[in-house]
Write a protein that holds these residues in place. Structure first.
Motif, PDB file in Angstrom:
ATOM      1  N   MET A 186       0.828  -1.183   0.000  1.00  0.00           N
ATOM      2  CA  MET A 186       0.000   0.000   0.000  1.00  0.00           C
ATOM      3  C   MET A 186       0.870   1.243   0.000  1.00  0.00           C
ATOM      4  O   MET A 186       1.035   1.877  -1.002  1.00  0.00           O
ATOM      5  N   GLY A 187       1.327   1.603   1.126  1.00  0.00           N
ATOM      6  CA  GLY A 187       2.157   2.787   1.236  1.00  0.00           C
ATOM      7  C   GLY A 187       2.997   2.680   2.477  1.00  0.00           C
ATOM      8  O   GLY A 187       3.062   1.648   3.124  1.00  0.00           O
ATOM      9  N   GLY A 188       3.615   3.772   2.804  1.00  0.00           N
ATOM     10  CA  GLY A 188       4.463   3.778   3.984  1.00  0.00           C
ATOM     11  C   GLY A 188       3.658   3.821   5.257  1.00  0.00           C
ATOM     12  O   GLY A 188       2.423   3.916   5.261  1.00  0.00           O
ATOM     13  N   SER A 189       4.382   3.719   6.345  1.00  0.00           N
ATOM     14  CA  SER A 189       3.727   3.838   7.649  1.00  0.00           C
ATOM     15  C   SER A 189       4.619   4.681   8.543  1.00  0.00           C
ATOM     16  O   SER A 189       5.816   4.854   8.286  1.00  0.00           O
ATOM     17  N   TYR A 190       4.031   5.219   9.576  1.00  0.00           N
ATOM     18  CA  TYR A 190       4.739   6.080  10.513  1.00  0.00           C
ATOM     19  C   TYR A 190       4.753   5.414  11.873  1.00  0.00           C
ATOM     20  O   TYR A 190       3.808   4.726  12.256  1.00  0.00           O
ATOM     21  N   LEU A 191       5.822   5.654  12.607  1.00  0.00           N
ATOM     22  CA  LEU A 191       5.942   5.122  13.952  1.00  0.00           C
ATOM     23  C   LEU A 191       5.416   6.179  14.917  1.00  0.00           C
ATOM     24  O   LEU A 191       6.018   7.233  15.098  1.00  0.00           O
ATOM     25  N   ILE A 192       4.226   5.928  15.474  1.00  0.00           N
ATOM     26  CA  ILE A 192       3.588   6.867  16.390  1.00  0.00           C
ATOM     27  C   ILE A 192       3.313   6.133  17.686  1.00  0.00           C
ATOM     28  O   ILE A 192       2.618   5.115  17.696  1.00  0.00           O
ATOM     29  N   ALA A 193       3.822   6.679  18.786  1.00  0.00           N
ATOM     30  CA  ALA A 193       3.664   6.097  20.122  1.00  0.00           C
ATOM     31  C   ALA A 193       4.085   4.635  20.143  1.00  0.00           C
ATOM     32  O   ALA A 193       3.430   3.787  20.757  1.00  0.00           O
ATOM     33  N   GLY A 194       5.141   4.316  19.432  1.00  0.00           N
ATOM     34  CA  GLY A 194       5.673   2.957  19.451  1.00  0.00           C
ATOM     35  C   GLY A 194       4.935   1.972  18.573  1.00  0.00           C
ATOM     36  O   GLY A 194       5.204   0.782  18.627  1.00  0.00           O
ATOM     37  N   ARG A 195       3.991   2.458  17.756  1.00  0.00           N
ATOM     38  CA  ARG A 195       3.233   1.553  16.883  1.00  0.00           C
ATOM     39  C   ARG A 195       3.353   2.032  15.442  1.00  0.00           C
ATOM     40  O   ARG A 195       3.426   3.215  15.173  1.00  0.00           O
ATOM     41  N   ASN A 196       3.329   1.098  14.521  1.00  0.00           N
ATOM     42  CA  ASN A 196       3.324   1.452  13.111  1.00  0.00           C
ATOM     43  C   ASN A 196       1.895   1.779  12.694  1.00  0.00           C
ATOM     44  O   ASN A 196       0.982   0.962  12.851  1.00  0.00           O
ATOM     45  N   VAL A 197       1.707   3.000  12.176  1.00  0.00           N
ATOM     46  CA  VAL A 197       0.386   3.447  11.747  1.00  0.00           C
ATOM     47  C   VAL A 197       0.448   3.697  10.246  1.00  0.00           C
ATOM     48  O   VAL A 197       1.246   4.522   9.788  1.00  0.00           O
ATOM     49  N   PRO A 198      -0.376   2.976   9.472  1.00  0.00           N
ATOM     50  CA  PRO A 198      -0.368   3.190   8.014  1.00  0.00           C
ATOM     51  C   PRO A 198      -0.773   4.622   7.665  1.00  0.00           C
ATOM     52  O   PRO A 198      -1.594   5.245   8.344  1.00  0.00           O
ATOM     53  N   SER A 199      -0.218   5.137   6.589  1.00  0.00           N
ATOM     54  CA  SER A 199      -0.464   6.527   6.215  1.00  0.00           C
ATOM     55  C   SER A 199      -1.929   6.771   5.855  1.00  0.00           C
ATOM     56  O   SER A 199      -2.452   7.860   6.098  1.00  0.00           O
ATOM     57  N   HIS A 200      -2.611   5.769   5.313  1.00  0.00           N
ATOM     58  CA  HIS A 200      -4.014   5.995   4.959  1.00  0.00           C
ATOM     59  C   HIS A 200      -4.894   6.125   6.209  1.00  0.00           C
ATOM     60  O   HIS A 200      -5.919   6.798   6.182  1.00  0.00           O
ATOM     61  N   TYR A 201      -4.500   5.515   7.326  1.00  0.00           N
ATOM     62  CA  TYR A 201      -5.233   5.720   8.574  1.00  0.00           C
ATOM     63  C   TYR A 201      -5.113   7.179   9.025  1.00  0.00           C
ATOM     64  O   TYR A 201      -6.070   7.774   9.514  1.00  0.00           O
ATOM     65  N   LEU A 202      -3.933   7.745   8.874  1.00  0.00           N
ATOM     66  CA  LEU A 202      -3.732   9.147   9.245  1.00  0.00           C
ATOM     67  C   LEU A 202      -4.569  10.069   8.361  1.00  0.00           C
ATOM     68  O   LEU A 202      -5.154  11.042   8.840  1.00  0.00           O
ATOM     69  N   ALA A 203      -4.641   9.749   7.074  1.00  0.00           N
ATOM     70  CA  ALA A 203      -5.442  10.566   6.159  1.00  0.00           C
ATOM     71  C   ALA A 203      -6.924  10.485   6.511  1.00  0.00           C
ATOM     72  O   ALA A 203      -7.618  11.516   6.563  1.00  0.00           O
ATOM     73  N   ILE A 204      -7.415   9.299   6.785  1.00  0.00           N
ATOM     74  CA  ILE A 204      -8.830   9.125   7.143  1.00  0.00           C
ATOM     75  C   ILE A 204      -9.135   9.851   8.445  1.00  0.00           C
ATOM     76  O   ILE A 204     -10.160  10.537   8.569  1.00  0.00           O
ATOM     77  N   THR A 205      -8.255   9.743   9.423  1.00  0.00           N
ATOM     78  CA  THR A 205      -8.454  10.411  10.708  1.00  0.00           C
ATOM     79  C   THR A 205      -8.471  11.928  10.534  1.00  0.00           C
ATOM     80  O   THR A 205      -9.305  12.622  11.124  1.00  0.00           O
ATOM     81  N   THR A 206      -7.574  12.453   9.714  1.00  0.00           N
ATOM     82  CA  THR A 206      -7.526  13.896   9.476  1.00  0.00           C
ATOM     83  C   THR A 206      -8.811  14.382   8.816  1.00  0.00           C
ATOM     84  O   THR A 206      -9.400  15.389   9.239  1.00  0.00           O
ATOM     85  N   LEU A 207      -9.272  13.694   7.792  1.00  0.00           N
ATOM     86  CA  LEU A 207     -10.496  14.097   7.103  1.00  0.00           C
ATOM     87  C   LEU A 207     -11.721  13.993   8.012  1.00  0.00           C
ATOM     88  O   LEU A 207     -12.591  14.859   7.999  1.00  0.00           O
ATOM     89  N   ALA A 208     -11.798  12.939   8.809  1.00  0.00           N
ATOM     90  CA  ALA A 208     -12.936  12.770   9.713  1.00  0.00           C
ATOM     91  C   ALA A 208     -12.949  13.863  10.777  1.00  0.00           C
ATOM     92  O   ALA A 208     -14.008  14.426  11.092  1.00  0.00           O
ATOM     93  N   THR A 209     -11.788  14.194  11.325  1.00  0.00           N
ATOM     94  CA  THR A 209     -11.713  15.247  12.341  1.00  0.00           C
ATOM     95  C   THR A 209     -12.120  16.589  11.759  1.00  0.00           C
ATOM     96  O   THR A 209     -12.880  17.346  12.368  1.00  0.00           O
ATOM     97  N   PHE A 210     -11.637  16.890  10.573  1.00  0.00           N
ATOM     98  CA  PHE A 210     -11.984  18.144   9.906  1.00  0.00           C
ATOM     99  C   PHE A 210     -13.489  18.204   9.617  1.00  0.00           C
ATOM    100  O   PHE A 210     -14.144  19.211   9.859  1.00  0.00           O
TER     101      PHE A 210
END
Length: 74
Positions: A1-25
């Motif tokens: 899929m794509g890359g992932s980021y290490l946040i709070a010791g866990r690997n978080v896929p980049s599409h999860y971050l995008a979905i979370t950002t759009l939902a929050t907005f």
């Protein structure tokens, strides 16, 4: 899929971050629009010289609002 980021010791896929950002907005916009709809327009204070005059003004405003509601329904 794509890359992932290490946040709070866990690997978080980049599409999860995008979905979370759009939902929050989207939720933020929804909350603001809901608050704007619920605000009642402020009416200026009635500066009447007597209690009878104030009662007349309030009755006149009430009658005018009822007439406007009737016009909206037709």
């Amino acid at each position: 899929m794509g890359g992932s980021y290490l946040i709070a010791g866990r690997n978080v896929p980049s599409h999860y971050l995008a979905i979370t950002t759009l939902a929050t907005f989207g939720l933020g916009i929804f909350a603001v629009s809901k608050r704007m709809k619920s605000k009642k327009p402020d009416t200026p204070p009635i500066n009447a010289s007597s209690a009878d005059e104030e009662a007349f003004i309030k009755e006149f405003i009430k009658h005018a609002e009822e007439e406007e509601k009737k016009k909206e329904h037709h």
